[in-house]
Each structure stands twice: as C-alpha cells, then as structure tokens.
Design a protein around this motif. Structure first.
Motif, PDB file in Angstrom:
ATOM      1  N   VAL A 607      44.368  37.035  47.892  1.00  0.00           N
ATOM      2  CA  VAL A 607      43.066  38.011  47.811  1.00  0.00           C
ATOM      3  C   VAL A 607      42.042  37.060  46.924  1.00  0.00           C
ATOM      4  O   VAL A 607      42.227  36.667  45.674  1.00  0.00           O
ATOM      5  N   PHE A 608      40.995  36.693  47.648  1.00  0.00           N
ATOM      6  CA  PHE A 608      39.998  35.782  46.993  1.00  0.00           C
ATOM      7  C   PHE A 608      38.646  36.620  46.438  1.00  0.00           C
ATOM      8  O   PHE A 608      38.396  37.580  46.890  1.00  0.00           O
ATOM      9  N   VAL A 609      38.386  36.086  45.254  1.00  0.00           N
ATOM     10  CA  VAL A 609      37.218  36.846  44.485  1.00  0.00           C
ATOM     11  C   VAL A 609      36.242  35.780  43.926  1.00  0.00           C
ATOM     12  O   VAL A 609      36.925  34.847  43.392  1.00  0.00           O
ATOM     13  N   CYS A 610      34.989  35.858  43.910  1.00  0.00           N
ATOM     14  CA  CYS A 610      34.066  35.077  43.610  1.00  0.00           C
ATOM     15  C   CYS A 610      33.150  36.028  42.747  1.00  0.00           C
ATOM     16  O   CYS A 610      33.125  37.188  42.527  1.00  0.00           O
ATOM     17  N   ARG A 611      31.626  35.572  42.614  1.00  0.00           N
ATOM     18  CA  ARG A 611      30.659  36.247  41.781  1.00  0.00           C
ATOM     19  C   ARG A 611      30.293  37.087  42.917  1.00  0.00           C
ATOM     20  O   ARG A 611      29.926  38.413  42.390  1.00  0.00           O
TER      21      ARG A 611
END
Length: 641
Positions: A607-611
């Motif tokens: 699971v990728f997350v960024c701003r």
C-alpha cells in the motif's frame, strides 16, 4: 500527530471564533430575510445595518457606497464594469477620456482578466497596458506619469498578495491628480484590511474591493467601496437588495461574521499591530536563515507587509520546499493560492526582474494579525526541523542503490554504494544537486563512462567495460548500461537488475531478463521506470483504496506493507504512521531499486501513500503493470488519510 502550523494566511485565514458565533446566531435565531417587514426580518436587517455602519467606520468610507459582495472578485468585476460603462457613455457624448486601461504588472489576475473581459463585452476598444514595477515590487511612478494622460482607468493594489509589497498610493494619487484627473482608479485592498491604515473618503480612490476570508471572516463575503460621485453600474439586477445596487438575498451569516471581525478591528485589542507583526516576521526570517543558510528574500522588508515573507533557496526547487514544509505540518504556498496548481514561475516576481530560477522556485510564508509569540515560536521550531531534514544526506544509508533525479520531464539516475556514486543521463540542471548529494554523503562522484574495473562478459557473447558498485557491476554498452551481479567475470542476463539508456530491443532481449527494471530518460507510458515485461498502457489504473477504507484493509491484511513514497527529506521532517502502523519510507525516486523485491512476494499487499496521492499512484501503477495485483494507492494521500 502534532497540529498544523498554518502559514498561508494570504491565501485564506481561519475564521475568528467571535465570527463563527455571530454566523451561527444569524442562522439559528436571526435567520430572517432583511427585506421582510415583519419582526424576524427587521432583526436580520439590524445585523445588516450594524455591519455596514461598522464597515464605514473601519474603512473611513464617509459618504461613499459600501456594498456587501460575495468577495473581492465580484467587487473587481463591479468596479471595472462601472468604470467602463461610464467611459463608453462619455465617449458617446464626445468627451475625451483616454484609450488605455492601465494595471499594475503584479496585480492579481482577477484584475487584468476582468479588464479584458468587460472591455471585450462592452466593445470599448481600449488597450490594456501593464504598469511595470521596480525591484521592490512597487509601481514605477515615472512610467505611470507617461501613461496617465492616456488612461481611462488605472488599477493598482494596496499590497501584493505574493510578496507583501506595499504600494505608494500617495505617489500614485499625486500622478493621477496632476496627469489624469478624470481617469477612474481602483485599488485592490484585499491584503490591506487589518494591516494598513484606511481612510478611503479622503483619498483619490474611486473603487476598493475587500474580501472577508483574508481577515478571519468566512469565504463568500466581501465589501466594495465606491467613492461618492464615482459612476456605478450594478453587476446583478433583480430583487433590488442593497438599495438596488447589488441584487440577491444577502449572505446574512457571512455579513454577521464579517461584522464580528470589523467589531474586533474597531475594538483594537484582538489583532496585532504593525510593530508586533514586524517583530514576529523578523523571528520567522531568522529561523528561515538558520534552516536554509543560502536563502534569499524576494522583496525588501522595509517595503512589505509585516505578515508576508517571499523567499527562494538556491539549489532547492520550490516543489521540494513545499513538500518539505508540508511533511513537517507547516502549510505554506508557492505564490498566489489561485495559481498554485499551475507549474509556472511567478509572474509577480518576473515583473520585479528576478531571475527565473528564483521566480520559479519561490515560496510564500504569510501570517495573519492574530498570530502571537507562542504560535511563531512553534513555527520557528518546525522551520528549523525542515532545515535539518533537508541537510540530512540522502545517500548515506550504506546500501547500494539507484536513485532518480529529474528536471523538466527528463530523468537521470544515480547508482551508488557506500563509497562511489555514478550519474547516468543526468539532466544538466541536476548536475549541481548530484554533486551536492555525493558530497554530503561522502561519496566519490565518478563519470559513468570511466569504467576502469576491467571487462565483463555478457550473454550475447560480447564483453563490456565495467565498474564495481557495491556487490554489483555497472557494464557500459555503446547505447546504455546494465547493472547487476557479476560472477567470475560474467554478467548473466538473469542477474541484470537495471537497464539504462536506449539499448535496442533486439540486443536487450539477449543481455537482460524480463524482470529487469528499465530506467527511462523520460516517462514512458506515464512512468519513469518499468520492468522489461511490463504491460503497456491499456486503460489499467492503479488499485485505489479510499481513505475511509484504509483502516479496515490493513486489519484484513496484517502482512500488508505500508510504503511512504515521499522523498527522504519529507520523511525525516514528518515520519508517517497510519492507523497505528508505521510506514516504511521508499521514496518514489528510489522505486526502481525495490521493484524486484516486491515482485518476489506477489501475494503480499503493498500500500503506497504520499502527500496527495499522485506519487503513490505512480508507484502502484508501476507494480501493477509488472504483474503485482496487490499494489495499492491511498486516494488523496496523507492529506485525506
């Protein structure tokens, strides 16, 4: 999670508690229509009249009109329409009234676009003429003196929203009195309310628009001042509200809230004065200098509002600075909030003659007159943390790696280990940054073509000069490079992990396997890197998790890997943890070195997350196209999660 430090008050401001209370009361108990003649309507009308009277006193409006609008843009439209209708009527009567619409080169786009719009619709055929500014952002009065005799209307600001530059309104007024006594003059006073003294009736100003949300009132409420005797044409006609000058049922909740703000201004103890704000601004500037020793401020403090700092940091892009501050919970902006989504240099700073590298990478920090010493102390601490995070060496983890560096849509790549750093296809604009990264990490920066560690045999029967990088070798081909683990002087195609350059497909199939990651010189099919076997774009999209579904997903998949793809300096400024689970930081720029490991566990969700969700969507899409069906992105990113 630590609370946000909001330093973007020129874009909008938090609503004053007294204004919230006034708005709620207007909606709950004073909800009448002020045009109604019954008691409930009369109570609402009292709010309307009281707020208008306060506005007259705060603005020094005298006998001039004070109208409630939806905000400054409506006020600007109304002022321009009124002036140009009058110009058209005067010309039809044979009166000379000028052929230029003069506006400051640093005006908000609402002004220049409104002038162009109504000039076209009314058929007035006037010429739009920007008025240049000097290096401090102040209008060139010498040029205005030349243009003024031809001016039908002049539009300037009281203070600039990007730089805080304060206009010499007295100087402009002198020029207009001497050279253009009949030209109409509009002054955008949006940034002036609560920050500069106002006595409008004793000025030459014909029109002055204001916006409530810039000074702790809600969005959707504003004021337009019109000098007594200045021409006026309603923008909206219908129900006859505002004495027939602006039809439409009044925004009573907004007007009540604005009345509370105006009352606080009159009372004089709620908001900080100029001297207090200047002292707070100086503390912020000192913290910025400590955090970023190379910083340059883009407007001189002596000619700017004490609430605004506009700066650039040589060698650091504006985007990186915004990401850095945001990761630390510090909310700043690049130029005008209305233009923040457009990746372009600031036209305001361009007009001031700043070099493009400063204009294109400028950041604006702004406080409101509610700021106090405790708030600024907390902001300074966060700013210093940002400086420490930015100075942390990005390539100093001791592990061999591959990092992407980009500029203007072109990609270069850094291959490094604990001693060496090699740049491949580096965009010229990034060479200085690459050298700094290597220096900060204590690495020896080498030329990729200086392969001096012998040769390595490839599976197509050829031999290539090579360079040792950690436990791998970088083999140089005529049209690119291969990175992989060599054994006994041989680099088997199955051991090639990364491919760089434009190696022709026929040869590539003989020297690298399908799982190798190709690192592109520019995005291909929307991605900077992909495995050789990756599917081409066929309408597929990254698997999306909505923020409200993330917690349940992580509970169902305890083995899921939560990956923060923000850059290392962002993670250092503000580590990420969601629903009790710490995220592993793998910057998008380092994605290429981790793809193979994630593909080796195809059943484990990643699971990728960024701003904001854009970078994480790229990472998830890269993995999905490579065949990993359990790659996900959190829609909206950390901002919504």
């Amino acid at each position: 999670m630590a609370p946000d430090i909001y330093l973007d008050a020129n874009a909008t401001s938090p609503v004053l508690p007294a204004a919230i209370a006034a708005a709620v009361e207007a909606m709950e108990t004073q909800f009448g229509n002020p045009s109604s003649s019954h008691a409930t309507g009369l109570r609402a009308k009292r709010i309307l009249d009281t707020t208008r009277a306060r506005a007259r006193r705060v603005l020094g409006a005298g006998p001039g009109r004070v109208l409630f609008t939806s905000g400054a843009t409506e006020g600007i439209q109304t002022a321009v329409l009124s002036a140009l209708v009058a110009v058209r009527e005067r010309r039809a009567a044979g009166e000379a009234c000028g052929d230029l619409l003069v506006y400051g080169a640093t005006e908000h786009k609402a002004v220049s676009e409104s002038l162009a719009h109504w000039n076209r619709l009314l058929g007035t055929g006037l010429t739009l003429q920007p008025l240049p500014v000097d290096a401090a952002g102040r209008h060139r009065l010498d040029v205005l003196r030349e243009l003024a005799p031809r001016a039908a209307m002049v539009c300037t600001m009281a203070a600039n929203n990007e730089t805080g530059a304060i206009s010499d309104l007295d100087g402009i007024a002198r020029v207009l009195r001497e050279c253009a006594p009949k030209a109409y003059w509009m002054v955008d006073c949006v940034q002036a309310l609560g920050k500069l003294p106002l006595d409008l009736a004793n000025t030459r100003i014909d029109y002055a628009p204001f916006s409530g949300h810039k000074l702790h009132a809600p969005k959707g409420i504003g004021i337009l001042y019109v000098r007594d005797g200045a021409p006026y044409t309603p923008l909206m006609i219908g129900g006859g509200q505002e004495g027939g000058q602006r039809s439409g049922t009044e925004n009573m909740a907004g007007i009540a809230a604005l009345g509370a703000v105006l009352a606080a201004l009159e009372e004089g103890t709620t908001f900080r004065g100029h001297g207090e704000l200047a002292a707070l601004r100086d503390r912020l500037a000192a913290a910025l200098r400590e955090a970023f020793p190379a910083i340059v401020f883009n407007a001189p403090f002596e000619h700017t509002l004490p609430t605004t700092l506009n700066f650039s940091v040589p060698g650091v892009s504006g985007k990186d600075l915004l990401d850095l501050f945001d990761a630390a919970g510090v909310r700043v902006s690049a130029g005008s909030a209305c233009s923040a989504a457009k990746a372009a240099p600031s036209y305001v700073l361009d007009a001031m003659g700043l070099p493009p590298v400063r204009s294109g990478n400028a950041v604006r920090l702004s406080i409101g007159p509610l700021a106090d010493a405790a708030f600024v102390a907390a902001a300074c601490a966060r700013i210093r943390r940002c400086g420490e995070a930015l100075r942390a060496p990005f390539l100093a983890d001791g592990n061999p790696g591959v990092m992407q560096v980009s500029a203007d849509g072109r990609h270069g790549w850094i291959v490094f280990d604990a001693q060496r750093c090699v740049a491949i296809d580096a965009p010229p604009e990034q060479r200085g940054r690459i050298a700094a990264l290597a220096r900060d990490a204590g690495l020896n920066l080498l030329d990729a073509d200086a392969a001096d560690d012998g040769t390595v045999a490839l599976d197509d029967g050829s031999h290539a000069p090579c360079m040792k990088i950690g436990g791998a070798v970088l083999a140089r081909l005529p049209d690119g490079y291969l990175l992989g683990a060599a054994d006994a002087g041989r680099l088997p195609r199955t051991a090639v992990r990364h491919v760089f350059g434009a190696i022709v497909a026929a040869r590539l199939a003989r020297v690298a396997h399908d799982g190798a990651v190709r690192c592109h010189r520019a995005d291909v099919d929307g991605l900077p890197c992909a495995t050789l076997a990756a599917r081409k774009h066929d309408g597929d999209a990254a698997g999306q998790l909505q923020p409200d579904a993330l917690e349940a997903f992580l509970r169902r998949h305890e083995d899921a890997l939560l990956v923060d793809v923000r850059e290392a300096f962002e993670a250092a400024a503000g580590p990420m943890a969601l629903h009790g689970r710490a995220a592993r930081n793998v910057p998008l720029s380092r994605l290429a070195e981790h793809v193979a490991a994630w593909l080796s566990e195809p059943a484990r969700p990643v699971v990728f997350v960024c701003r904001g969700g854009n970078r994480s969507a790229k990472a998830a899409l890269c993995l999905r196209r490579a065949g990993h069906t359990q790659a996900w992105t959190v829609a909206g990113g950390l901002a919504l999660a």
